[in-house]
Design an enzyme around this catalytic site. Sequence first.
Site, PDB file in Angstrom:
ATOM      1  NE  ARG A 269      -6.114 -12.006   5.532  1.00  0.00           N
ATOM      2  CZ  ARG A 269      -6.566 -10.542   5.307  1.00  0.00           C
ATOM      3  NH1 ARG A 269      -6.953 -10.150   4.340  1.00  0.00           N
ATOM      4  NH2 ARG A 269      -6.932 -10.248   6.443  1.00  0.00           N
TER       5      ARG A 269
ATOM      6  CG  PHE B 131     -13.007   1.485   7.125  1.00  0.00           C
ATOM      7  CD1 PHE B 131     -12.707   1.009   5.896  1.00  0.00           C
ATOM      8  CD2 PHE B 131     -14.019   0.753   8.016  1.00  0.00           C
ATOM      9  CE1 PHE B 131     -13.009  -0.365   5.594  1.00  0.00           C
ATOM     10  CE2 PHE B 131     -13.895  -0.670   7.709  1.00  0.00           C
ATOM     11  CZ  PHE B 131     -13.688  -1.311   6.359  1.00  0.00           C
TER      12      PHE B 131
ATOM     13  CG  ASN C 260      -3.607  -2.244   6.879  1.00  0.00           C
ATOM     14  OD1 ASN C 260      -3.702  -1.901   5.772  1.00  0.00           O
ATOM     15  ND2 ASN C 260      -4.687  -2.861   7.392  1.00  0.00           N
TER      16      ASN C 260
ATOM     17  CD  GLU D  65      -8.629  -9.109  -3.763  1.00  0.00           C
ATOM     18  OE1 GLU D  65      -9.784  -8.843  -2.811  1.00  0.00           O
ATOM     19  OE2 GLU D  65      -7.678  -9.720  -3.255  1.00  0.00           O
TER      20      GLU D  65
ATOM     21  NE  ARG E 212      -2.564  -5.573   7.013  1.00  0.00           N
ATOM     22  CZ  ARG E 212      -3.724  -6.208   6.765  1.00  0.00           C
ATOM     23  NH1 ARG E 212      -4.319  -7.289   7.386  1.00  0.00           N
ATOM     24  NH2 ARG E 212      -4.363  -5.871   5.586  1.00  0.00           N
TER      25      ARG E 212
ATOM     26  CE1 TYR F  80      -9.317  -2.897   0.506  1.00  0.00           C
ATOM     27  CE2 TYR F  80      -8.628  -1.182  -0.957  1.00  0.00           C
ATOM     28  CZ  TYR F  80      -8.522  -2.226   0.095  1.00  0.00           C
ATOM     29  OH  TYR F  80      -7.094  -2.751   0.321  1.00  0.00           O
TER      30      TYR F  80
ATOM     31  CB  THR G 289      -7.224  -5.625   9.912  1.00  0.00           C
ATOM     32  OG1 THR G 289      -7.687  -6.844   9.213  1.00  0.00           O
ATOM     33  CG2 THR G 289      -7.641  -4.389   9.180  1.00  0.00           C
TER      34      THR G 289
ATOM     35  CG  HIS H 102      -5.572  -6.296  -0.602  1.00  0.00           C
ATOM     36  ND1 HIS H 102      -6.718  -6.328   0.022  1.00  0.00           N
ATOM     37  CD2 HIS H 102      -5.507  -7.089  -1.592  1.00  0.00           C
ATOM     38  CE1 HIS H 102      -7.479  -6.861  -0.548  1.00  0.00           C
ATOM     39  NE2 HIS H 102      -6.768  -7.671  -1.395  1.00  0.00           N
TER      40      HIS H 102
ATOM     41  CE  LYS I 231      -3.986  -2.184   2.013  1.00  0.00           C
ATOM     42  NZ  LYS I 231      -4.945  -2.257   3.584  1.00  0.00           N
TER      43      LYS I 231
HETATM   44  P1  ADP Z   1      -8.027  -6.714   5.787  1.00  0.00           P
HETATM   45  O1  ADP Z   1      -7.113  -6.078   4.811  1.00  0.00           O
HETATM   46  O2  ADP Z   1      -7.327  -7.230   6.998  1.00  0.00           O
HETATM   47  O3  ADP Z   1      -8.582  -7.915   4.875  1.00  0.00           O
HETATM   48  P2  ADP Z   1     -10.740  -5.727   5.873  1.00  0.00           P
HETATM   49  O4  ADP Z   1     -10.926  -6.308   4.587  1.00  0.00           O
HETATM   50  O5  ADP Z   1     -11.429  -5.567   7.038  1.00  0.00           O
HETATM   51  O6  ADP Z   1      -8.916  -5.906   6.307  1.00  0.00           O
HETATM   52  O7  ADP Z   1     -10.375  -3.992   5.534  1.00  0.00           O
HETATM   53  C1  ADP Z   1      -9.872  -3.467   4.098  1.00  0.00           C
HETATM   54  C2  ADP Z   1      -9.030  -2.198   4.553  1.00  0.00           C
HETATM   55  O8  ADP Z   1      -9.985  -1.336   4.896  1.00  0.00           O
HETATM   56  C3  ADP Z   1      -7.955  -2.717   5.747  1.00  0.00           C
HETATM   57  O9  ADP Z   1      -6.742  -3.180   5.200  1.00  0.00           O
HETATM   58  C4  ADP Z   1      -7.490  -1.268   6.123  1.00  0.00           C
HETATM   59  O10 ADP Z   1      -6.793  -0.711   5.220  1.00  0.00           O
HETATM   60  C5  ADP Z   1      -8.930  -0.505   5.998  1.00  0.00           C
HETATM   61  N1  ADP Z   1      -9.989  -0.752   7.286  1.00  0.00           N
HETATM   62  C6  ADP Z   1     -10.446  -1.837   7.777  1.00  0.00           C
HETATM   63  N2  ADP Z   1     -11.144  -1.382   9.084  1.00  0.00           N
HETATM   64  C7  ADP Z   1     -10.952  -0.237   9.029  1.00  0.00           C
HETATM   65  C8  ADP Z   1     -11.248   0.903  10.312  1.00  0.00           C
HETATM   66  N3  ADP Z   1     -12.143   0.114  11.304  1.00  0.00           N
HETATM   67  N4  ADP Z   1     -10.799   2.057  10.078  1.00  0.00           N
HETATM   68  C9  ADP Z   1     -10.097   2.362   9.257  1.00  0.00           C
HETATM   69  N5  ADP Z   1      -9.630   1.873   8.059  1.00  0.00           N
HETATM   70  C10 ADP Z   1     -10.181   0.460   8.195  1.00  0.00           C
HETATM   71 MG    MG Z   2     -10.033  -8.048   3.438  1.00  0.00          MG
END
Ligand code: ADP
Ligand code: MG
Length: 143
Positions: free
Chosen positions: A87, A59, A114, A128, A104, A51, A93, A117, A11
């Site tokens: 993962r 968010f 973070n 994807e 992370r 997304y 996350t 992805h 990212k």
């Molecule tokens: P992951 O990337 O671990 O699969 P998610 O799919 O739930 O997590 O979320 C996608 C992305 O959205 C996260 O990697 C992060 O960049 C952002 N994100 C997730 N939850 C939050 C939150 N509570 N506040 C701000 N950004 C968030």
């Molecule tokens: Mg995800």
Amino acid sequence: MAIERTFSIIKPDAVKKNVIGGVTQKLEAGGLRVVASRMVRLTEAQAKAFYAVHKERPFYKDLVAFMTEGPVVVQVLEGENAILKNREIMGATNPEKADAGTIRKEFGTNIERNAVHGSDAPETAAAEIAFFFSGAELATLER
Ligand code: ADP
Ligand code: MG
């Protein structure tokens, strides 16, 4: 266990921190192989589409702004059980909750910024990968 492919994004925060190498090193050390890689600047439309599953989340708007603020590295990773493995190597996350040694934990800043992805299932991995790489392009990279 089967050889799988998964999709990864380094990212904008991690690219800005100059840790493309550090992130990739952890993926490789974990047994994954980079089989395709490209630096791109996502457009707003691309980030929104990528997304879209999160479009009702509070968010979402911030996430789209973050993902388009600078270049990212999109990658296809291959290896045994690659989707789950990636993962694990990524960590939780929220970097504060991520295990020691994960990408992370080491390179993330907060729950939004973070560092990486990673696809979460075979269906999302396939979709994807296809979002960013054509079959013809991947075929030229076979080794
Ligand atoms: P992951 O990337 O671990 O699969 P998610 O799919 O739930 O997590 O979320 C996608 C992305 O959205 C996260 O990697 C992060 O960049 C952002 N994100 C997730 N939850 C939050 C939150 N509570 N506040 C701000 N950004 C968030
Ligand atoms: Mg995800």
